[in-house]
Design a protein around this motif. Sequence first.
Motif, short mmCIF file in Angstrom:
data_model
loop_
_atom_site.label_atom_id
_atom_site.label_comp_id
_atom_site.label_asym_id
_atom_site.label_seq_id
_atom_site.Cartn_x
_atom_site.Cartn_y
_atom_site.Cartn_z
N VAL A 99 7.58 -10.57 -7.82
CA VAL A 99 8.36 -9.36 -8.01
C VAL A 99 8.16 -8.50 -6.76
CG1 VAL A 99 8.23 -9.50 -10.51
CG2 VAL A 99 6.50 -8.18 -9.26
N PRO A 100 9.05 -7.54 -6.49
CA PRO A 100 8.96 -6.77 -5.25
C PRO A 100 7.62 -6.12 -4.98
CG PRO A 100 11.09 -6.40 -6.25
CD PRO A 100 10.29 -7.22 -7.24
N GLN B 243 4.68 -7.13 -5.86
CA GLN B 243 3.73 -8.17 -5.45
C GLN B 243 3.96 -8.56 -3.99
OE1 GLN B 243 4.59 -11.12 -8.46
NE2 GLN B 243 2.75 -10.61 -9.63
N LEU B 244 5.22 -8.75 -3.63
CA LEU B 244 5.54 -9.10 -2.25
C LEU B 244 5.06 -8.01 -1.30
CD1 LEU B 244 6.94 -10.88 -0.14
CD2 LEU B 244 9.08 -9.67 -0.65
N GLN B 245 5.27 -6.76 -1.69
CA GLN B 245 4.83 -5.65 -0.85
C GLN B 245 3.32 -5.69 -0.61
OE1 GLN B 245 5.00 -1.70 -2.62
NE2 GLN B 245 5.74 -0.83 -0.70
N ARG B 246 2.55 -5.97 -1.66
CA ARG B 246 1.10 -6.02 -1.54
C ARG B 246 0.63 -7.17 -0.64
NH1 ARG B 246 -1.32 -5.26 -7.54
NH2 ARG B 246 -3.24 -5.85 -6.45
N LEU B 247 1.28 -8.33 -0.78
CA LEU B 247 0.89 -9.47 0.04
C LEU B 247 1.21 -9.24 1.52
CD1 LEU B 247 1.96 -12.50 -2.20
CD2 LEU B 247 -0.30 -11.51 -1.93
N LEU B 248 2.31 -8.55 1.78
CA LEU B 248 2.70 -8.29 3.17
C LEU B 248 1.83 -7.24 3.86
CD1 LEU B 248 6.61 -8.43 3.00
CD2 LEU B 248 5.02 -10.20 3.75
N GLN B 249 0.95 -6.62 3.10
CA GLN B 249 0.05 -5.62 3.69
C GLN B 249 -1.19 -6.26 4.32
OE1 GLN B 249 -0.61 -3.01 0.34
NE2 GLN B 249 1.26 -1.83 0.71
N LYS B 250 -1.40 -7.57 4.07
CA LYS B 250 -2.57 -8.25 4.60
C LYS B 250 -2.11 -9.41 5.50
CE LYS B 250 -5.44 -7.22 0.56
NZ LYS B 250 -6.29 -7.79 -0.53
N PRO B 251 -2.48 -9.38 6.79
CA PRO B 251 -2.00 -10.40 7.74
C PRO B 251 -2.28 -11.83 7.30
CG PRO B 251 -3.08 -8.60 8.89
CD PRO B 251 -3.31 -8.36 7.45
N GLU B 252 -3.49 -12.10 6.75
CA GLU B 252 -3.81 -13.47 6.36
C GLU B 252 -2.94 -13.95 5.20
OE1 GLU B 252 -6.84 -10.81 4.20
OE2 GLU B 252 -5.69 -10.85 6.06
N GLY C 175 13.42 -7.10 -10.40
CA GLY C 175 13.70 -5.70 -10.08
C GLY C 175 14.34 -5.61 -8.71
N ALA C 176 14.94 -4.47 -8.43
CA ALA C 176 15.62 -4.28 -7.15
C ALA C 176 14.61 -4.13 -6.02
CB ALA C 176 16.52 -3.05 -7.22
N ALA C 177 14.81 -4.86 -4.94
CA ALA C 177 13.98 -4.72 -3.75
C ALA C 177 14.63 -3.68 -2.83
CB ALA C 177 13.83 -6.06 -3.05
N TRP C 178 14.01 -3.43 -1.70
CA TRP C 178 14.52 -2.40 -0.80
C TRP C 178 14.59 -2.95 0.62
CZ3 TRP C 178 10.42 -2.28 -4.03
CH2 TRP C 178 9.13 -2.41 -3.49
N GLN D 31 5.89 -7.09 -14.39
CA GLN D 31 6.96 -7.65 -13.57
C GLN D 31 7.55 -6.62 -12.60
OE1 GLN D 31 6.96 -8.65 -17.12
NE2 GLN D 31 5.69 -10.15 -16.10
N GLY D 32 6.93 -5.44 -12.55
CA GLY D 32 7.39 -4.42 -11.63
C GLY D 32 8.52 -3.56 -12.14
N LYS D 33 8.94 -3.76 -13.39
CA LYS D 33 10.04 -2.97 -13.93
C LYS D 33 9.55 -1.60 -14.38
CE LYS D 33 12.91 -6.86 -15.35
NZ LYS D 33 13.62 -7.51 -16.46
#
Length: 471
Positions: free
Chosen positions: A220-221, A223-232, A248-251, A449-451
Motif C-alpha cells: 500500500v502507498p 508501506q512503499l513510502q516507508r521502504l523508500l526512506q531507507k537506501p538498502e 489507496g490513492a498514491a501521490w 492497508q493505509g485506508k
Amino acid sequence: MEKTLENFVQDASRQPLSNDWLICDDSHLFAQLTQQLYLELTQFSYYRGTPIKILLAERDPVRFLAGFLAASAARCPVFLCNPDWTKQEWQQVFDLVNPDLIWGLGTRNWGQDYSKLKNPIIPSPDSGLIMIPTGGSSGKIKFAIHTWQTLIASVRGFTEHFLINQVNSFCVLPLYHVSGLMQFMRSLTTGGKLVIRSFKEVEYPQVNSIESSIFFISLVPTQLQRLLQKPELTQWLSQFQTVLLGGGAAWNELFEKARYYNIRLSPTYGMTETASQIATLKPDEFLNGKENCTQILPHASIKIRNQQGEELNSNQIGNITIYSQALALGYYPNTWENQAYLQVDDLGFLDNKGYLHIVGRNSDKIITGGENVYPIEVESTIRATEMVVDICVIGIPDKLWGQAVTAIYIPKDSNTSDIEIRNLLKDKLSKFKIPKNWIPVQTLPRNSQGKINRQELQQIATKFLQTSLAD
C-alpha cells in the motif's frame, strides 16, 4: 488452475510442490494440517448433513492457510476475520454470522470436539462460499460473498494480463484481507512460490535473502513510502519483478521517487468485491512515464455512466460500472439481484486507449459554493509541496459555502505554517479548491492497508474547529 479444490488438498497431503513453495515459519506443517482439517470437516459434515459455518481468525499464517483451504474444499462456508478487531466489531460479526466453529483468537481449535457444535435442521445455503471482510475501517463490517470460482477468475485475469504461467508472491499484507489472500491463491493455483513476512520483518534487510527478481510484492502507498526512506530497502525493492501498489490513492511525489530508483511499480485498482485488482498498469509503462491510469485486466470490463445510467464517451467523467467474472455474489447473508455488474462509488473516465483514470469517490466529493472538489487532486497537489508527511482532505459543513474544504495534515516541519503551504498552492489550484481550514495532527487514522477512517477525521475536524471558535 483447472484442479478441483479436493485435488489441491490431496496434492498438499502428498507434498507434490517443492518443499520450499511456502516460505515462512513452520511452513512444513501446511500439508499435514490441511489434510487433517479437511478430513475432520468432511467426516463431520457427512454425519451432520450440513456444512459447518467457520470463523477463521488464526494469526499464524500456516494455520490460517491450512484452515482456509480445508474449509473451502470441504464446502464449509468460511468467514475470514481480523484477529485484532475490537470487542464491538467482533460482536457485530457474531450477531451476523452465528458461527458453528471459530479457529483462532487464541482458541487453537485444531482437533475440535465437533460433537458440541450446533446442528441446524435445515442445510445451510452457504455451502462452499468464501466470505471476505470489507468496510471495517469506517463503519459496519460486511462480508463480500465469493466462491473458489470467482477467486480463480481473478487469478486467471492476473496471469493473462502479465503474460505469465506461474506467479511467485512475496506477501506482507494480511491474509484475511483480499490483497493478502489473492497472493496465496495466485501462487497455489499456478504452482508458484509464496513468501510470507510481516511488514516489520522486511524493514530489516537481513531477512530479505530470497531471489526477489522472480517475485511480485504487493504494497500500500504508506508501506512503499516507508521502504523508500531507507537506501538498502530501496535497492532491495528495485530487484523485484513487479511491485503492485494498491489499497489507496498514491501521490505524484511517491511515483516520481519510485521511478527515480527504477522500482518496477504497477499501480492497481480493485476492491474486495472484485477479488482484488481489475485494472493494473504494467511496470514498463510506469517506468516510461505513465502513472495516473491503469489497464483493465482480461477478465473484466468497465463502463462509465452518468447519473441517469447513460454510457459516456471517452474522457468523460462519470460513475464506474464494473463487469467481471470475479465479482462477489453480494454481502452476507444477501446476494445481489443482478450479479452481472457492480456499480461502485468511484468516479473516473476511460481515455482514448481504454486506460482507466480514477478521479475520486462520489461520496468523498466536496461541493463548496456550488463547485465540485475532488480530494485526490487537492491532496496530491499539497503532497507535491513536500511540506507535509501525510494529508487528507475532507468537507466540513459550512453555513456560507455548504461545505468547507478542510485539510488535516502532518507537517514535515513543526515550524511550517499553513500560510506557507497555501502560498505554494496559488498557482497550482483554483481558489475554491484551496482548503479553508488547516488542521495539523501528529497521526492520521489509517488501517493496516493505509485506508483512511473518514468518520474519525470528521470527529477530529469538528472538535478542532469547535475548540478554535471557543478560543
